[in-house]
Write a protein that holds these residues in place. Sequence first.
Motif, short mmCIF file in Angstrom:
data_model
loop_
_atom_site.label_atom_id
_atom_site.label_comp_id
_atom_site.label_asym_id
_atom_site.label_seq_id
_atom_site.Cartn_x
_atom_site.Cartn_y
_atom_site.Cartn_z
N ALA A 1 0.83 -1.21 0.00
CA ALA A 1 0.00 0.00 0.00
C ALA A 1 0.86 1.26 0.00
CB ALA A 1 -0.93 -0.01 1.21
N ILE A 2 1.93 1.25 0.80
CA ILE A 2 2.84 2.40 0.84
C ILE A 2 3.51 2.59 -0.52
CG2 ILE A 2 4.97 3.28 1.87
CD1 ILE A 2 4.13 1.83 4.47
N PHE A 3 3.90 1.49 -1.13
CA PHE A 3 4.55 1.58 -2.44
C PHE A 3 3.59 2.16 -3.48
CE2 PHE A 3 5.40 -0.37 -6.60
CZ PHE A 3 6.67 0.14 -6.85
N LEU A 4 2.36 1.67 -3.52
CA LEU A 4 1.40 2.15 -4.50
C LEU A 4 1.03 3.61 -4.26
CD1 LEU A 4 -1.04 -0.90 -4.77
CD2 LEU A 4 0.53 -0.07 -6.52
N SER A 5 0.99 4.00 -2.99
CA SER A 5 0.55 5.35 -2.67
C SER A 5 1.64 6.39 -2.84
CB SER A 5 0.03 5.39 -1.22
OG SER A 5 -0.34 6.71 -0.85
N ARG A 6 2.89 6.04 -2.49
CA ARG A 6 3.92 7.07 -2.41
C ARG A 6 5.17 6.82 -3.25
NH1 ARG A 6 1.58 11.59 -0.32
NH2 ARG A 6 -0.18 10.84 0.93
N PHE A 7 5.34 5.63 -3.80
CA PHE A 7 6.58 5.34 -4.51
C PHE A 7 6.36 4.94 -5.97
CE2 PHE A 7 7.74 4.83 -0.07
CZ PHE A 7 8.99 5.43 0.00
N ALA A 8 5.27 4.26 -6.27
CA ALA A 8 5.07 3.72 -7.61
C ALA A 8 4.77 4.84 -8.61
CB ALA A 8 3.93 2.72 -7.61
N SER A 9 5.32 4.68 -9.80
CA SER A 9 5.00 5.60 -10.88
C SER A 9 3.60 5.31 -11.40
CB SER A 9 6.02 5.47 -12.00
OG SER A 9 5.96 4.16 -12.56
N GLY A 10 3.09 6.21 -12.21
CA GLY A 10 1.74 6.04 -12.73
C GLY A 10 1.55 4.77 -13.53
#
Length: 208
Positions: free
Chosen positions: A90-99
């Motif tokens: 969830a943290i990755f999808l919310s704050r780290f992953a590109s579009g």
Amino acid sequence: MFHLHIKEGIAKALFVAAAGISVLAVALICVFLFANGVPAIAQIGLPEFLFGTTWRPANDIYGIFPMIVGSIYVTAGAMVVGVPTGLLCAIFLSRFASGKIAAVLKPGVELLAGIPSVVYGFFGLVILVPFVRANTPDNVTGNGLSLLVASVLLGIMILPTIITVAQSALDAVPKKYYEGSLALGADHERSVFRVIVPAATSGIMASI
């Protein structure tokens, strides 16, 4: 305007009726279960039923204590497997992953939520049980039908809920929190884990 009010009233009545039917269905299920279960439990005896260690219906022995303990162990194991994985995702999808990456991963998470539990069970029996049987000592997991497999499988099943709700909580944190942390000299990772995640604690706990 009058016709609009009529349509809104009809829609509201339909929604209320649908909600009432759902609640009534759950209530009827509970009534059915208690109506059929309480007399049997009264005949067996509540202490013997809850704390009995043997389940042999053919011999009229009904003890569910091992099932209760097993359920607690499996739930705890699923939390160990699913909570860290789900929160990090969830943290990755919310704050780290590109579009582009998020556009691929989010449908995958939603797809996990749509898989029937019987498919997960079949996957566990066909894939996980033989793998555990082949790679662990016999005195630990026996024939592979173990709490470990159940915990891993249930941990996978709870991932969509944890990821979706936790990500929504992280996305709802005001942007000024992050910007203020950067202005004080923190880098991106520190801002996320020391500011954003604590600010979303209530939503994260709701996901768990």
